[in-house]
Every structure is written in C-alpha cells, then in structure tokens.
Design a protein around this motif. Sequence first.
Motif, mmCIF file in Angstrom:
data_model
loop_
_atom_site.group_PDB
_atom_site.id
_atom_site.type_symbol
_atom_site.label_atom_id
_atom_site.label_comp_id
_atom_site.label_asym_id
_atom_site.label_seq_id
_atom_site.Cartn_x
_atom_site.Cartn_y
_atom_site.Cartn_z
ATOM 1 N N TRP A 187 -4.534 2.826 -1.743
ATOM 2 C CA TRP A 187 -5.343 2.520 -2.922
ATOM 3 C C TRP A 187 -6.779 3.024 -2.744
ATOM 4 C CZ3 TRP A 187 -4.244 0.350 -7.617
ATOM 5 C CH2 TRP A 187 -5.310 -0.132 -8.369
ATOM 6 N N ALA A 188 -7.380 2.739 -1.589
ATOM 7 C CA ALA A 188 -8.767 3.113 -1.329
ATOM 8 C C ALA A 188 -8.901 4.553 -0.841
ATOM 9 C CB ALA A 188 -9.381 2.167 -0.297
ATOM 10 N N GLN A 189 -7.789 5.285 -0.836
ATOM 11 C CA GLN A 189 -7.779 6.706 -0.492
ATOM 12 C C GLN A 189 -8.311 6.969 0.919
ATOM 13 O OE1 GLN A 189 -10.000 8.434 -3.747
ATOM 14 N NE2 GLN A 189 -8.418 7.951 -5.254
ATOM 15 N N VAL A 190 -7.917 6.085 1.851
ATOM 16 C CA VAL A 190 -8.286 6.268 3.250
ATOM 17 C C VAL A 190 -7.406 7.373 3.829
ATOM 18 C CG1 VAL A 190 -8.409 5.182 5.516
ATOM 19 C CG2 VAL A 190 -9.007 3.864 3.465
ATOM 20 N N ALA A 191 -8.045 8.345 4.474
ATOM 21 C CA ALA A 191 -7.317 9.514 4.954
ATOM 22 C C ALA A 191 -7.573 9.737 6.442
ATOM 23 C CB ALA A 191 -7.741 10.754 4.164
ATOM 24 N N SER A 192 -6.769 10.602 7.047
ATOM 25 C CA SER A 192 -6.916 10.948 8.456
ATOM 26 C C SER A 192 -8.343 11.428 8.726
ATOM 27 C CB SER A 192 -5.916 12.038 8.825
ATOM 28 O OG SER A 192 -6.078 12.435 10.162
ATOM 29 N N ALA B 129 -7.558 -5.154 -7.272
ATOM 30 C CA ALA B 129 -8.776 -4.405 -6.967
ATOM 31 C C ALA B 129 -9.070 -3.391 -8.069
ATOM 32 C CB ALA B 129 -8.651 -3.690 -5.617
ATOM 33 N N VAL B 130 -10.310 -2.945 -8.094
ATOM 34 C CA VAL B 130 -10.741 -1.911 -9.032
ATOM 35 C C VAL B 130 -10.334 -0.549 -8.472
ATOM 36 C CG1 VAL B 130 -12.733 -0.848 -10.171
ATOM 37 C CG2 VAL B 130 -12.677 -3.330 -9.793
ATOM 38 N N LEU C 97 -2.377 -4.481 -7.404
ATOM 39 C CA LEU C 97 -1.988 -3.326 -6.596
ATOM 40 C C LEU C 97 -0.470 -3.125 -6.639
ATOM 41 C CD1 LEU C 97 -4.934 -3.701 -5.629
ATOM 42 C CD2 LEU C 97 -4.160 -3.116 -3.338
ATOM 43 N N PRO C 98 0.030 -1.978 -6.152
ATOM 44 C CA PRO C 98 1.471 -1.749 -6.138
ATOM 45 C C PRO C 98 2.247 -2.887 -5.474
ATOM 46 C CG PRO C 98 0.331 0.282 -5.637
ATOM 47 C CD PRO C 98 -0.725 -0.794 -5.703
ATOM 48 N N ASN C 99 3.385 -3.174 -6.067
ATOM 49 C CA ASN C 99 4.306 -4.205 -5.589
ATOM 50 C C ASN C 99 3.731 -5.609 -5.682
ATOM 51 O OD1 ASN C 99 6.998 -4.232 -5.038
ATOM 52 N ND2 ASN C 99 6.822 -3.534 -2.921
ATOM 53 N N VAL C 100 2.723 -5.805 -6.516
ATOM 54 C CA VAL C 100 2.178 -7.131 -6.794
ATOM 55 C C VAL C 100 2.488 -7.470 -8.245
ATOM 56 C CG1 VAL C 100 0.081 -8.529 -6.979
ATOM 57 C CG2 VAL C 100 0.301 -6.843 -5.147
ATOM 58 N N VAL C 101 2.944 -8.687 -8.476
ATOM 59 C CA VAL C 101 3.148 -9.168 -9.839
ATOM 60 C C VAL C 101 2.150 -10.286 -10.099
ATOM 61 C CG1 VAL C 101 4.727 -10.289 -11.462
ATOM 62 C CG2 VAL C 101 5.592 -8.548 -9.877
#
Length: 562
Positions: free
Chosen positions: A235-240, A358-359, A380-384
């Motif tokens: 979600w927060a686009q954390v990358a290597s 989250a935003v 977020l994904p997989n949250v209802v």
Amino acid sequence: MTSADSRPWTSEYTNGLDPYGEPPYDSIVVAWRARVASSPNTVALRYFDGTLTADQLDRASDALAVAFASRGTARGDRVGVYLQNIPQYAITLLALWKLGAIAVPLNPMYRRRELRRLVDDAGAVGIICADNDIEETAQTLARGTVRWIISTSPLDFQSRNDPRVTKSVRRVAPATQGDVAELIREFEGQRPDDVKLSRDDVALITYTSGTTGPPKGAMNTHGNVLAVSTTFSDWAQVASGDVVLAVAPLFHITGAVINAVLSLTSDTTLVFTGRFHPEVVLEAFAEFGVTYTIGSITAFNAIAELPQASAAHFASVRNLYSGGAPVPPATVERFRERFGVYVHNAYGLTETTSGVIAVPPGAAAPVHTISGTLSIGVPLPNVVARILDPDGVPVSPGLQGELELSGPQVISGYWNNSEASRLALPDGRLLTGDVAIMDERGWVYVVDRIKDQINVSGFKVWPREVEDALYEHPAVHEAAVVGQHDDYRGETVVAFVSLKSGASATAAELIAFTRQRLAAYKSPRTVHIVESLPKTQTGKILRRELRDSTIVSLENPSKGVT
C-alpha cells in the motif's frame, strides 16, 4: 448498505492492488529467511553509526535464540520485551520467533504495578530490559512467573553515543542471567532447532485497554502480522532499497508491525534512533535518506516545532503516515505547506494488528462536510469494514454507526479472556467501539468515541487506572478522569478531584503524585480541584458532563493546573 461483498473503496486503490491479496508466507520466520536468502549483504539495521547486514542480523538472532533456549525458553513461552527503539529489539523478536516463542511488548515507561500486572497476566518466563532498569525490574517481578532477566545497553551496536538519547556513556553491570551483546558473542555460530510455524501460531501478545475494563492481551498471530505488514508495504509502495525509520515505538503494535516487521521482511533498511527525540529523528530523516515511516501526529508536531526543520530534511521521503491518534485537517495542511510532504492518515487497533484503513499514497484525505473530520482513509486489501446501527444492521452510506472490521488482520481473541473475546469479536468480527461514517466511495470518518477511553498521542489510557492512582492520595475524596481535545496530542488527560473535609492538596501535588505511579502519558496534565462532582441519582459520577465541563478549579478559577 455496505455488505461484505460490496467494497466501493477498491476504486480508490492505486498500482493495481489485489483487493483479496494474501501474504505468500505462513510465518514471519519464513518471510525473514526468504529476505536473507535474497539479499544477505544489504544493510538491514542502522543505529546511528552502527550497521547490521541481513546475514549478520540473522546470525545474531540465531545466537540469541540459542541463549534463550539454554535458559529453558521453548515454543509457546511468553517473553517480555521491555526496551526502547534499539537494534536489540529487532534481534530479540527474531530470536523468539525462531524458537516459536511469543513476544510480549512492554512499554518501558511502565513502572511497578502496571508492569507487574501485564507480565503476570501473560505468564512471561523471561524479560529483556535496559541495563539501567535491572534493579527495579527485578524487584517488581520478584516471586512471579519470570525465571530469567537479561539486560542490554543502548550503547551497544553503535559508537556515536548521542547525549540527547543515551544520556550517559557509563556502562551498568549486566543482569546476572546475561547481557544481549555478550550472549550473542558467547553463542556465535550456533543455530536453534527449526520450528515449523503456521499462520495460527501467536507471534505477539500486545496489551490494550480495549473498549472496556483493564488491559487485555491481544493474540496477534503470525498470519495476522503478515497480513498487515505485507499489505501495508504494498500500500505504502515500499520497495527494495528503501529506508524505514522506526518513529513509532516498537512496544506499540504500529511500530512492531508496520515499521519493524514490514522492514525486516522486505529488502529495506530499518533505522533506529532510541527513544523518540524530535531533533534526533529530524536529523535521521536527512542523514539516512528515509523514504517511509509511520508515527503519531504528536511526533510530527514535535518535529514541526523545531525552528531548524526544513523541507530539505524530508527530501527523500516518498510516503509519510500517521496513526494512533486523530489528525486535525489544519495540522496536515500546515505540515505540507512547510515541508512539502503530506501526512497520510492511517487507522488500526491492537486487535487489527495495526493499520487496516489508510489514505492511498498520493491522495489527499477528504474532510467530512458536517463534522469537519479528516477521513482516516479507505479499507486496505482483504479488509471488510461496515458501519452498524445499534442492532448490528449495516447502515446506508453517510449515516453514522459503530465501525466493524473483519479479515485476516483481526485477532481471534484475547489471552486467557474468553468472555472479552466473545463480546468484542462475535464470529471473528471486531466491534471497534468507534462511531464512524462511510461515504459512497468507501472513505471512512471516525467522528466520535463510544466509550470513555482516552487516546493520548496514540497511547490508550483507561480513566479508571488514573482514578485509582489519585484515590491513593490521602487527601482525595472523589476523582474522575476524562479526555479532552488537544491539538498536539489528540486528547489530553484531565482530572476532576474533590478533597476530603479538612484535607488539602494542590493540583501540582496531585499531578506529581500520579507521575510516581503511572507512565507519564497517563498522568493528568490538568487537575481541577472542585467542590463536588456531578452524579446520577444512584451516585455514579457523570464523566460525560465533565468532559465538556466549564467547571473551574477552586485552587485556580481561571484554568486549573497544567
């Protein structure tokens, strides 16, 4: 109505996120080992001028795991981690999980009975503490479940010894059961026996005041933790190659999961700076090229108050998140105007294993027209997420009700507390106790609190605990504690006290009295000494009336004492 099959918020997702995505690993240990295998020589931890590569951290946590095992620690045992944000925290977590043991994060500001209560409830067999806390910790936990105490020094794993954080370069004698750094050297090269873990195995017992009653131990499983850390990383686009700064304390679910585990299980560097100090953290943003972090809005406010803070300090930041406390819209705008960085809202609870709403990155949270509340984001994904009326029926968009959450992030229950589990988690769904509104696009706004819990900079305070401390003072007749809005902390603790006939005490004296018995954030910042407290006909004190009260102190009619 919003049902489990209706997820309007997915239209707000960026980068093609899978709304039903699940983590690829069954345990944090397997996820960690995959990271080590893929990039053993990249820097996993930084602590001022000290570094540990992924391979070095893996070997250090192996050695510490063997040391714990040599003291009888086994699968399923609970161990308290009573530390600030230093590398030993991450090493200890990995060591415990490699044994199949359960970490119990403990706020190092806790003292005596508040610490003893949690350790006893968890049945912890051991505890890791700072060397300066050895004597008091041993006295506090004597004749309890703890069999061993291992200490560690914040001077280890670095040599800068910043006086703003370390205070002293004098080393204290380690605990008799050993010192973390010495144990790592002693057992260097040894590995613990492999333990096969599933998503249902408990990784953390994190204590929360919950929505009612005394602290309860949320059982956060490996599956819960990975469901959040993996999803929030995407979600927060954390990358290597990213740099994650541990702003949120690791004894808090947010710091443990979406700073620490998120970083440890991805090819990123986790930066430690000890106990939060605004100047030190500000400098760390620039020195280490931080790209992502999450912390409380209080921390960001403290940084923003520094005159030397500038946009240059945040030049490397791609995504900044705030969680744990309400964020006023004006605060977000002031931060963006000064530093050019938008603070994204995030929402989660101990029972949801941290952030689940989250935003989206790059988006600005809308403000609810009627209440003026800044949105906490979208699920977020997989949250209802559903908004329920008092009968448990989902309401239409735009109407308020209780926020309910479900998904693999939600705990199965509380440690040794089946009744609390049954009430808060019917059929695995979490009733949050927060009054919220969801609009047609799926943006969520938390507009009120159902219960009396106080949220101070992301830390939860239960009024009864503060009242109990006040009642220990010989001059106090009656006491009531409430939370009142505070632009800096979200909420602040305020006490109303009446004194016994003929007794005397000042507001300052009562504040000092509570600070000897409670963590600093729990102690009232304001005490109003009043003639009497409002009550129902049956004698119950009306906290609700006090919360918005214009009652003034007898001691200081203008404002009480802060």
